[in-house]
Design a protein around this motif. Structure first.
Motif, short mmCIF file in Angstrom:
data_model
loop_
_atom_site.label_atom_id
_atom_site.label_comp_id
_atom_site.label_asym_id
_atom_site.label_seq_id
_atom_site.Cartn_x
_atom_site.Cartn_y
_atom_site.Cartn_z
N PHE A 37 -3.47 -1.63 -5.68
CA PHE A 37 -4.43 -0.47 -5.35
C PHE A 37 -4.47 -0.22 -6.81
O PHE A 37 -5.44 -0.21 -7.92
CB PHE A 37 -3.69 0.78 -4.75
CG PHE A 37 -4.47 1.86 -5.23
CD1 PHE A 37 -5.85 1.94 -4.38
CD2 PHE A 37 -4.08 3.15 -5.12
CE1 PHE A 37 -6.89 3.09 -4.59
CE2 PHE A 37 -5.29 4.33 -4.43
CZ PHE A 37 -6.88 4.05 -4.60
N SER A 66 0.99 -1.51 -0.49
CA SER A 66 -0.07 0.32 -0.17
C SER A 66 1.14 0.68 0.01
O SER A 66 1.78 1.42 0.35
CB SER A 66 -0.32 -0.04 1.54
OG SER A 66 -1.60 -0.99 0.68
N ALA A 67 0.70 2.22 -0.06
CA ALA A 67 1.09 3.75 -0.27
C ALA A 67 0.58 3.54 1.62
O ALA A 67 0.50 3.09 2.72
CB ALA A 67 0.30 4.66 -0.53
N THR A 105 -3.12 8.29 0.87
CA THR A 105 -3.57 8.34 -0.53
C THR A 105 -5.27 9.64 0.19
O THR A 105 -5.88 10.11 -0.75
CB THR A 105 -3.97 6.08 0.04
OG1 THR A 105 -3.24 6.09 -0.97
CG2 THR A 105 -5.09 6.98 -1.98
N ARG A 107 -10.80 3.06 -2.70
CA ARG A 107 -10.47 2.50 -1.33
C ARG A 107 -10.07 1.05 -0.22
O ARG A 107 -10.80 0.55 -0.87
CB ARG A 107 -11.06 3.45 -1.07
CG ARG A 107 -10.62 5.29 -0.95
CD ARG A 107 -9.45 5.37 -1.30
NE ARG A 107 -8.48 5.25 -0.31
CZ ARG A 107 -8.29 6.03 0.07
NH1 ARG A 107 -8.92 8.07 0.39
NH2 ARG A 107 -7.39 6.00 1.78
N GLY A 108 -8.98 1.13 -0.48
CA GLY A 108 -8.97 -0.70 0.69
C GLY A 108 -8.63 -1.55 -0.60
O GLY A 108 -7.99 -2.59 -0.03
N GLY A 109 -8.07 -0.78 -1.63
CA GLY A 109 -7.49 -1.76 -3.01
C GLY A 109 -6.91 -2.70 -3.23
O GLY A 109 -6.52 -3.69 -3.90
N SER A 110 -5.30 -2.68 -1.89
CA SER A 110 -4.31 -3.38 -2.64
C SER A 110 -4.62 -4.96 -2.04
O SER A 110 -4.05 -5.43 -2.02
CB SER A 110 -2.93 -2.86 -1.91
OG SER A 110 -2.79 -1.12 -1.70
N ASP A 111 -5.78 -4.82 -1.26
CA ASP A 111 -6.08 -6.16 -0.68
C ASP A 111 -6.42 -7.03 -1.42
O ASP A 111 -5.52 -8.23 -1.82
CB ASP A 111 -7.24 -6.48 0.78
CG ASP A 111 -6.78 -5.57 1.43
OD1 ASP A 111 -6.17 -5.61 1.74
OD2 ASP A 111 -7.76 -5.11 2.46
N GLU A 152 1.22 4.42 -4.35
CA GLU A 152 2.57 2.85 -4.10
C GLU A 152 3.05 2.76 -4.64
O GLU A 152 3.84 1.97 -5.12
CB GLU A 152 0.79 1.52 -4.16
CG GLU A 152 -0.05 1.56 -3.51
CD GLU A 152 -0.81 2.36 -2.82
OE1 GLU A 152 -1.40 3.81 -3.77
OE2 GLU A 152 -2.11 2.16 -2.43
N1 ASP Z 1 -3.50 3.58 -0.62
C1 ASP Z 1 -5.27 3.08 -1.21
C2 ASP Z 1 -6.03 3.33 0.01
O1 ASP Z 1 -5.44 4.28 1.29
C3 ASP Z 1 -5.20 1.54 -1.36
C4 ASP Z 1 -4.39 0.74 0.23
O2 ASP Z 1 -3.73 1.15 0.97
O3 ASP Z 1 -5.49 -0.24 0.06
O4 ASP Z 1 -6.89 3.25 -0.49
#
Ligand code: ASP
Ligand code: MG
Length: 426
Positions: free
Chosen positions: A136, A41-42, A47, A150-154, A74
């Motif tokens: 992401f 992730s970043a 982000t 958002r949260g897309g790195s998972d 990222e």
């Molecule tokens: N950096 C992105 C976010 O904060 C993706 C992630 O961390 O999953 O939503």
């Protein structure tokens, strides 16, 4: 030897020191003879910062250019991790979304992974090189940078794990696993050794914010074994294989764990709460075919997700009240749309309430056990907590209550289902 995808969230990547800790964990995993790809992730907060820049530049920003900006967080951490691994003597390189590529479809800012070309990646991993991949981000059909919401790195991590046919996808977060409920509310919450995909999907979507919901759906579809564990382990910690995180498994695998005595059979696995919904009541809606369609059609067209819906039994004069919930962030929009259609729908009053919470009890055990819902209603009634709406699915019962009673309700239910840490199995 195994092929492992490791994913690190923003808290783990926030700054040089933390990236060095991550690099040590990765090196250890690779030194055990495993092939390793890392998805990052970043840095925490980055982000949000980038999203704000977009808003300041142009409040009506073009999502394609937004993606160019927010995907950069990222890119920075993936390069930094590759550099840090190299400084530890590891062979490592970064693979940006467009380089693999991670092909995505649908809208910018909420793109969906269609396919990952894993050939080059797999060859590099087989040759012993550690692959570092920014989460992401992906690339659209017309070659532009996309991001996955958002949260897309998972989701990136699970998609990479599926593409390289990894033995496991380890998701390192700032919680050390999935708990029976939020440990900040219930001190006696227990860490679960395993949950099923279905349970995790319900828990993720009703407010247990451990993983992006989409990543769990993808893992279930692709059969990726996901493990959630803490990134805050010491530098000399044992490798992930023996760390007590939470495994997310199929129902068959769960049954085997229960038979082996490694998991207890519970009716309820976890309790989630969600304060981010708002309730709308429309009074005196005509009780006739098509009335409800008139209400929900404009909301659907505006992509507003309606969750719980109750239509009261018609009163006399052929009228009824309709109650439903929408995400709090969409409340103002929903209200405006409905006011706009007041004449078509034909309601009398529009009442809103955002001081509500949804409490959900989740467990595959309830498929084969009656009485889970009545235990919930009784436990809440005993404490004088009023239920405003109810929905159920095969493995979930959700109720809507006053937001002020959230913590009490979660505690009471945790006890009622025998989930408290020092209790016997229910
Ligand atoms: N950096 C992105 C976010 O904060 C993706 C992630 O961390 O999953 O939503
Ligand atoms: Mg996250």
């Amino acid at each position: 030897m195994a092929r492992i995808v490791m994913k690190f969230g923003g808290t783990s990547m926030a700054g040089t020191e933390r990236i060095r800790r991550v690099a040590n964990l990765v090196r250890k995993q690779a030194a055990g003879g495993n092939q390793v790809a890392v998805v990052v992730s970043a840095m925490a907060g980055e982000t949000d910062r980038l999203v704000n820049f977009c808003r300041e530049a142009n409040p009506l920003y073009d999502p394609a250019e937004y993606d160019v900006v927010v995907a950069s967080g990222e890119q920075v951490t993936s390069g930094l991790l590759a550099l840090t691994l190299q400084s530890l003597g590891c062979d490592a390189r970064s693979w940006l979304g467009w380089q693999l590529p991670v092909r995505t479809v649908e809208a910018h800012a909420k793109a969906r992974v269609e396919a990952i070309d894993a050939e080059a990646l797999t060859s590099a991993m087989e040759a012993g090189q550690i692959a570092v991949i920014p989460g992401f981000q992906g690339v659209s059909e017309d070659g532009r940078i996309t991001t996955m919401g958002r949260g897309g790195s998972d989701t990136s991590a699970v998609a990479v794990a599926a593409a390289v046919k990894a033995d496991r996808c380890d998701i390192y977060t700032d919680v050390d696993g999935v708990y029976t409920t939020d440990p900040r509310i219930v001190a006696k919450a227990r860490k679960l050794k395993a949950v099923t995909y279905e349970e995790m999907l319900e828990l993720a979507s009703v407010g247990a914010k451990v993983l992006q919901t989409r990543s769990v759906g993808l893992a279930m579809k692709e059969g990726v074994r996901v493990q959630v564990l803490s990134s805050f382990v010491g530098d000399d910690a044992i490798p992930a294989d023996e760390l007590p995180g939470t495994m997310i498994v199929s129902e068959e695998e769960m049954n085997i764990l229960v038979e082996k005595g490694e998991m207890e059979r519970q009716h309820v696995t976890g309790i989630a709460h969600d304060k981010n919904e708002a309730k709308i009541i429309l009074t005196r809606v005509p009780d006739k075919p098509g009335a409800v369609a008139h209400i929900f059609d404009p909301l659907a067209k505006a992509a507003i997700n309606v969750d719980m819906i109750i239509q009261n039994v018609g009163r006399d004069k052929g009228e009824t009240d309709v109650t439903f919930t929408v995400p709090q962030a969409d409340l103002a929009r929903a209200q405006a749309l409905l006011e706009d259609k007041r004449d078509d729908i034909g309601f009398n009053r529009l009442i809103t309430d955002s001081k509500i919470a949804k409490i959900s009890v989740v467990g595959v055990g309830m498929k084969s056990h009656a009485g889970v819902a009545s235990t919930m209603f009784k436990a809440l009634a005993d404490r004088g907590i009023n239920i405003q709406a109810i929905t159920t699915s095969e493995i979930k019962v959700s109720v809507l209550i006053d937001e002020d009673e959230t913590e009490l309700a979660v505690r009471v239910l945790h006890t009622a289902y025998g989930l408290d840490a020092d209790d016997e199995a229910a």
